[in-house]
Design a protein around this motif. Structure first.
Motif, PDB file in Angstrom:
ATOM      1  N   ARG A 119      -5.084  -3.793   4.027  1.00 55.55           N
ATOM      2  CA  ARG A 119      -5.961  -4.717   4.767  1.00 55.55           C
ATOM      3  C   ARG A 119      -5.977  -4.307   6.241  1.00 55.55           C
ATOM      4  O   ARG A 119      -5.095  -3.563   6.664  1.00 55.55           O
ATOM      5  N   PRO A 120      -6.906  -4.850   7.029  1.00 55.82           N
ATOM      6  CA  PRO A 120      -6.892  -4.473   8.455  1.00 55.82           C
ATOM      7  C   PRO A 120      -5.552  -4.802   9.116  1.00 55.82           C
ATOM      8  O   PRO A 120      -5.063  -4.034   9.947  1.00 55.82           O
ATOM      9  N   SER A 121      -4.942  -5.944   8.767  1.00 59.25           N
ATOM     10  CA  SER A 121      -3.683  -6.345   9.410  1.00 59.25           C
ATOM     11  C   SER A 121      -2.472  -5.935   8.571  1.00 59.25           C
ATOM     12  O   SER A 121      -2.590  -5.686   7.370  1.00 59.25           O
ATOM     13  N   TRP A 122      -1.315  -5.973   9.216  1.00 60.25           N
ATOM     14  CA  TRP A 122      -0.069  -5.678   8.490  1.00 60.25           C
ATOM     15  C   TRP A 122       0.396  -6.902   7.694  1.00 60.25           C
ATOM     16  O   TRP A 122       0.965  -6.768   6.621  1.00 60.25           O
ATOM     17  N   PHE A 123       0.160  -8.110   8.258  1.00 63.13           N
ATOM     18  CA  PHE A 123       0.529  -9.335   7.546  1.00 63.13           C
ATOM     19  C   PHE A 123      -0.711  -9.928   6.885  1.00 63.13           C
ATOM     20  O   PHE A 123      -1.841  -9.661   7.315  1.00 63.13           O
ATOM     21  N   TYR A 124      -0.493 -10.740   5.848  1.00 58.88           N
ATOM     22  CA  TYR A 124      -1.602 -11.341   5.107  1.00 58.88           C
ATOM     23  C   TYR A 124      -2.329 -12.388   5.948  1.00 58.88           C
ATOM     24  O   TYR A 124      -1.684 -13.264   6.547  1.00 58.88           O
ATOM     25  N   HIS A 125      -3.643 -12.303   5.960  1.00 53.41           N
ATOM     26  CA  HIS A 125      -4.465 -13.360   6.561  1.00 53.41           C
ATOM     27  C   HIS A 125      -5.676 -13.537   5.652  1.00 53.41           C
ATOM     28  O   HIS A 125      -6.397 -12.563   5.383  1.00 53.41           O
ATOM     29  N   ALA A 126      -5.880 -14.787   5.194  1.00 55.31           N
ATOM     30  CA  ALA A 126      -6.912 -15.051   4.177  1.00 55.31           C
ATOM     31  C   ALA A 126      -8.290 -14.560   4.599  1.00 55.31           C
ATOM     32  O   ALA A 126      -9.085 -14.120   3.756  1.00 55.31           O
ATOM     33  N   GLU A 127      -8.567 -14.591   5.904  1.00 54.53           N
ATOM     34  CA  GLU A 127      -9.904 -14.193   6.343  1.00 54.53           C
ATOM     35  C   GLU A 127     -10.166 -12.690   6.123  1.00 54.53           C
ATOM     36  O   GLU A 127     -11.280 -12.218   6.299  1.00 54.53           O
ATOM     37  N   GLU A 128      -9.136 -11.946   5.706  1.00 52.26           N
ATOM     38  CA  GLU A 128      -9.334 -10.515   5.435  1.00 52.26           C
ATOM     39  C   GLU A 128      -9.467 -10.226   3.932  1.00 52.26           C
ATOM     40  O   GLU A 128      -9.463  -9.060   3.523  1.00 52.26           O
ATOM     41  N   ASP A 129      -9.601 -11.293   3.124  1.00 47.65           N
ATOM     42  CA  ASP A 129      -9.702 -11.081   1.675  1.00 47.65           C
ATOM     43  C   ASP A 129     -10.914 -10.219   1.285  1.00 47.65           C
ATOM     44  O   ASP A 129     -10.899  -9.581   0.239  1.00 47.65           O
ATOM     45  N   ASN A 130     -11.931 -10.231   2.125  1.00 50.46           N
ATOM     46  CA  ASN A 130     -13.098  -9.382   1.795  1.00 50.46           C
ATOM     47  C   ASN A 130     -13.065  -8.051   2.555  1.00 50.46           C
ATOM     48  O   ASN A 130     -14.076  -7.367   2.646  1.00 50.46           O
ATOM     49  N   MET A 131     -11.901  -7.707   3.097  1.00 47.76           N
ATOM     50  CA  MET A 131     -11.798  -6.432   3.841  1.00 47.76           C
ATOM     51  C   MET A 131     -10.714  -5.532   3.236  1.00 47.76           C
ATOM     52  O   MET A 131     -10.197  -4.631   3.897  1.00 47.76           O
ATOM     53  N   VAL A 132     -10.365  -5.806   1.997  1.00 48.48           N
ATOM     54  CA  VAL A 132      -9.311  -5.014   1.339  1.00 48.48           C
ATOM     55  C   VAL A 132      -9.865  -3.627   1.013  1.00 48.48           C
ATOM     56  O   VAL A 132     -10.994  -3.507   0.521  1.00 48.48           O
ATOM     57  N   LYS A 133      -9.086  -2.596   1.263  1.00 43.34           N
ATOM     58  CA  LYS A 133      -9.559  -1.230   0.988  1.00 43.34           C
ATOM     59  C   LYS A 133      -9.828  -1.080  -0.507  1.00 43.34           C
ATOM     60  O   LYS A 133      -9.021  -1.500  -1.343  1.00 43.34           O
ATOM     61  N   SER A 134     -10.966  -0.476  -0.817  1.00 39.47           N
ATOM     62  CA  SER A 134     -11.372  -0.308  -2.216  1.00 39.47           C
ATOM     63  C   SER A 134     -10.551   0.813  -2.850  1.00 39.47           C
ATOM     64  O   SER A 134      -9.911   1.624  -2.156  1.00 39.47           O
ATOM     65  N   THR A 135     -10.634   0.905  -4.169  1.00 36.01           N
ATOM     66  CA  THR A 135      -9.954   1.997  -4.880  1.00 36.01           C
ATOM     67  C   THR A 135     -10.453   3.354  -4.373  1.00 36.01           C
ATOM     68  O   THR A 135      -9.672   4.292  -4.202  1.00 36.01           O
ATOM     69  N   LYS A 136     -11.739   3.433  -4.094  1.00 40.05           N
ATOM     70  CA  LYS A 136     -12.306   4.705  -3.597  1.00 40.05           C
ATOM     71  C   LYS A 136     -11.702   5.060  -2.230  1.00 40.05           C
ATOM     72  O   LYS A 136     -11.351   6.212  -1.971  1.00 40.05           O
ATOM     73  N   GLU A 137     -11.590   4.051  -1.365  1.00 42.37           N
ATOM     74  CA  GLU A 137     -10.993   4.310  -0.037  1.00 42.37           C
ATOM     75  C   GLU A 137      -9.517   4.709  -0.196  1.00 42.37           C
ATOM     76  O   GLU A 137      -9.013   5.586   0.511  1.00 42.37           O
ATOM     77  N   LEU A 138      -8.830   4.052  -1.125  1.00 40.86           N
ATOM     78  CA  LEU A 138      -7.413   4.380  -1.342  1.00 40.86           C
ATOM     79  C   LEU A 138      -7.264   5.800  -1.887  1.00 40.86           C
ATOM     80  O   LEU A 138      -6.322   6.520  -1.541  1.00 40.86           O
ATOM     81  N   TRP A 139      -8.194   6.211  -2.723  1.00 45.84           N
ATOM     82  CA  TRP A 139      -8.166   7.582  -3.268  1.00 45.84           C
ATOM     83  C   TRP A 139      -8.329   8.596  -2.135  1.00 45.84           C
ATOM     84  O   TRP A 139      -7.636   9.610  -2.071  1.00 45.84           O
ATOM     85  N   ASP A 140      -9.229   8.287  -1.197  1.00 51.67           N
ATOM     86  CA  ASP A 140      -9.424   9.175  -0.056  1.00 51.67           C
ATOM     87  C   ASP A 140      -8.116   9.271   0.752  1.00 51.67           C
ATOM     88  O   ASP A 140      -7.685  10.359   1.145  1.00 51.67           O
ATOM     89  N   ILE A 141      -7.483   8.114   0.961  1.00 51.15           N
ATOM     90  CA  ILE A 141      -6.223   8.100   1.716  1.00 51.15           C
ATOM     91  C   ILE A 141      -5.127   8.855   0.946  1.00 51.15           C
ATOM     92  O   ILE A 141      -4.361   9.630   1.536  1.00 51.15           O
ATOM     93  N   TYR A 142      -5.072   8.657  -0.361  1.00 50.81           N
ATOM     94  CA  TYR A 142      -4.073   9.372  -1.175  1.00 50.81           C
ATOM     95  C   TYR A 142      -4.248  10.896  -1.008  1.00 50.81           C
ATOM     96  O   TYR A 142      -3.273  11.628  -0.798  1.00 50.81           O
ATOM     97  N   CYS A 143      -5.494  11.340  -1.100  1.00 53.61           N
ATOM     98  CA  CYS A 143      -5.738  12.786  -0.996  1.00 53.61           C
ATOM     99  C   CYS A 143      -5.388  13.315   0.396  1.00 53.61           C
ATOM    100  O   CYS A 143      -5.008  14.478   0.544  1.00 53.61           O
ATOM    101  N   LYS A 144      -5.490  12.442   1.428  1.00 52.10           N
ATOM    102  CA  LYS A 144      -5.199  12.884   2.798  1.00 52.10           C
ATOM    103  C   LYS A 144      -3.772  12.552   3.236  1.00 52.10           C
ATOM    104  O   LYS A 144      -3.412  12.716   4.394  1.00 52.10           O
ATOM    105  N   SER A 145      -2.976  12.025   2.336  1.00 50.74           N
ATOM    106  CA  SER A 145      -1.561  11.788   2.657  1.00 50.74           C
ATOM    107  C   SER A 145      -0.703  12.557   1.649  1.00 50.74           C
ATOM    108  O   SER A 145      -0.222  13.659   1.947  1.00 50.74           O
ATOM    109  N   VAL A 146      -0.616  12.043   0.427  1.00 56.21           N
ATOM    110  CA  VAL A 146       0.132  12.770  -0.611  1.00 56.21           C
ATOM    111  C   VAL A 146      -0.463  14.167  -0.780  1.00 56.21           C
ATOM    112  O   VAL A 146       0.265  15.153  -0.930  1.00 56.21           O
TER     113      VAL A 146
END
Ligand code: OTN
Length: 483
Positions: free
Chosen positions: A281-308
């Motif tokens: 999410r944008p923040s490190w701690f949970y905030h309900a107003e960010e429920d629609n800003m969670v990184k998608s699986t596609k975004e996570l895949w991009d991050i996985y490829c650029k980290s792992v």
């Protein structure tokens, strides 16, 4: 008789030469310790930022003044956290036992600013215990972040760094003694400038004595003890290249050396690989107003490829909500990431290909080891060469849009420049633009590109510090879930 002696001598020389050709390559430069090898193999670790900030509006770095009564998760279930990690194939999770506001999630003997004085369970609860027990029972590793910076303690009129050093040492001892095995501890550099190397020396001694397997994430003045370093940003994206080695003294002033943290330094004197932290999410701690800003699986895949996929480990924050649960959207997206990883790497399209190399070492170090799926075998070139060319001829043309390569990290960074080409006839070759003059390999390097259909693939190693030692090489078709 004479003849027989010559024959024996010849046989001896031949035997000696062939055995020495089959000896394992010698390590080059600084190499990983057993904690670091184990850490690399985990690939993804979860971060859980949870505490008083979870119960405050828009707060991620509490000031240490918030009342402890605010902490009151209504349905805390660390088994749900552990089950989420199991489903996502994440073997380890790090809980913020104490973040910068100083609030402790366990009933520490050394402070009142902790769960003892919260509304949760009438002050009788212990989040660290629930977390460690649930993780151990579910076969997931437990780890802790004990923030070196403590704003609450700073507010005390009695505050001085020597006393704080001892206060922290006591708390570290509690965490390292009372909750079973701990696999990583996180020394966040944020706000920690006044903490000197002698202070960290005392803390490192506690970790090494009580939990010898525990990886230390170190920054600034704790690099001397660090098994892993910060990657220089909080986006989860490692550098290209990303060397596991770094000049450990020059990076103390991290804001002047963000590039070095991100990319490492090939000639660095210390093996301290990069951990890539990012929140789902944008923040490190949970905030309900960010429920629609969670990184998608596609975004996570991009991050996985650029980290792992850039010789790093991904530290992915999944912040529990005010109930004390991982939100279903976060959970679905990270489980989706696992599905994408598994689907993409299920089939190495080079499997069954015939493989030839220009500079084979011989013996057990066969070129076909690169595509044999075994974690034990690898290909090595002969000593005294630093370049090689390995050609894979598939039985029929295949379509792929991703490649993955792994070096034998126990033997140090060896290859320092490599490219990948493809061909339909094995005579005229085209270099994949995204795979041209790449530098580091290390534990894992992943590249993605537009789909290519070819019968031949060639790995060209063009520069190195020692003979190549390649564990795995493969080409893949990315999961349809991200295409
Ligand atoms: O303002 N900051 O403190 C900050 C801004 C952006 C990114 C990071 C930081 S702090 C930084 O956090 C890292 C972990 O994400 C490491 O602990 C660094 O040592 C620390 O300075």
């Amino acid at each position: 008789m004479m003849m027989k002696n010559w024959k024996t001598l010849f046989a001896f020389v031949f035997f000696t030469l062939s055995v020495s050709a089959q000896q394992a390559p010698k390590p080059v430069g600084v190499t990983p310790n057993s904690r670091q090898i184990d850490w690399y193999n985990q690939e993804i670790i979860a971060f859980f930022h949870f505490g008083l900030n979870t119960f405050e509006e828009f707060v991620n770095e509490g000031d240490g003044k918030t009342t402890t009564a605010l902490f009151n998760p209504t349905a805390l279930d660390c088994n749900q956290w552990a089950r989420t990690l199991k489903a996502a194939g994440i073997p380890n999770g790090i809980l913020t036992a104490k973040h910068a506001d100083g609030f402790c999630l366990w009933p520490s003997e050394y402070t009142d600013y902790c769960v003892k004085n919260s509304s949760w369970k009438g002050g009788k609860g212990d989040v660290v215990k629930e977390f460690a027990d649930a993780f151990n029972n579910n076969g997931v590793r437990a780890s802790v972040y004990l923030g070196p910076h403590d704003r609450h303690e700073h507010l005390s009129p009695l505050y001085n760094t020597t006393d704080y050093r001892d206060y922290y040492a006591h708390q570290l001892t509690e965490l390292m003694s009372n909750y079973g095995p701990m696999w990583e501890t996180w020394w966040d550099g944020a706000g920690a400038d006044e903490l000197t190397t002698p202070i960290y020396t005392k803390w490192a001694e506690i970790v090494r004595r009580l939990q010898p397997q525990c990886v230390i994430f170190g920054t600034k003045n704790s690099y001397r003890f660090a098994d892993v370093r910060w990657n220089g940003n909080e986006t989860g994206i490692a550098g290209d290249p990303c060397w596991s080695t770094i000049d450990s003294l020059s990076i103390r002033d991290e804001w002047k050396h963000i590039k070095e943290l991100n990319e490492g330094q090939l000639e660095g004197n210390a093996y301290i690989p990069a951990e890539s932290d990012v929140s789902i999410r944008p923040s490190w701690f949970y905030h309900a107003e960010e429920d629609n800003m969670v990184k998608s699986t596609k975004e996570l895949w991009d991050i996985y490829c650029k980290s792992v996929g850039r010789n790093s480990v991904l530290l992915l924050n999944l912040p529990p909500d005010r109930k004390g649960l991982i939100h279903p959207i976060d959970s679905a997206n990270v489980v989706g990431l696992r599905k994408v990883i598994n689907e993409t790497f299920k089939t190495n399209l080079l499997e069954g290909a015939s493989v030839t190399s220009r500079n084979p070492r011989g013996g057990i170090y066969k070129a076909s080891n690169m595509i044999d799926k075994s974690s034990k075998t690898y290909y090595a070139s002969k000593d005294n060469v630093t370049t090689d060319e390995i050609t894979f001829r598939m039985k029929s043309p295949k379509t792929f849009d991703c490649l993955m390569i792994q070096e034998v990290i126990e033997l140090g960074h060896r290859t320092t420049e490599w490219s990948v080409d493809y061909s339909s006839d094995g005579k005229s070759w085209i270099t994949i633009p995204e795979a041209t003059n790449k530098q580091s390999i290390g534990h894992k390097w992943i590249l993605r590109f537009s789909p290519i259909t070819a019968k031949y693939v060639r790995l060209r190693i063009t520069k190195g510090k020692a003979c190549p030692a390649i564990h795995t090489f493969g080409v893949y078709k990315q999961s349809s879930l991200v295409n």
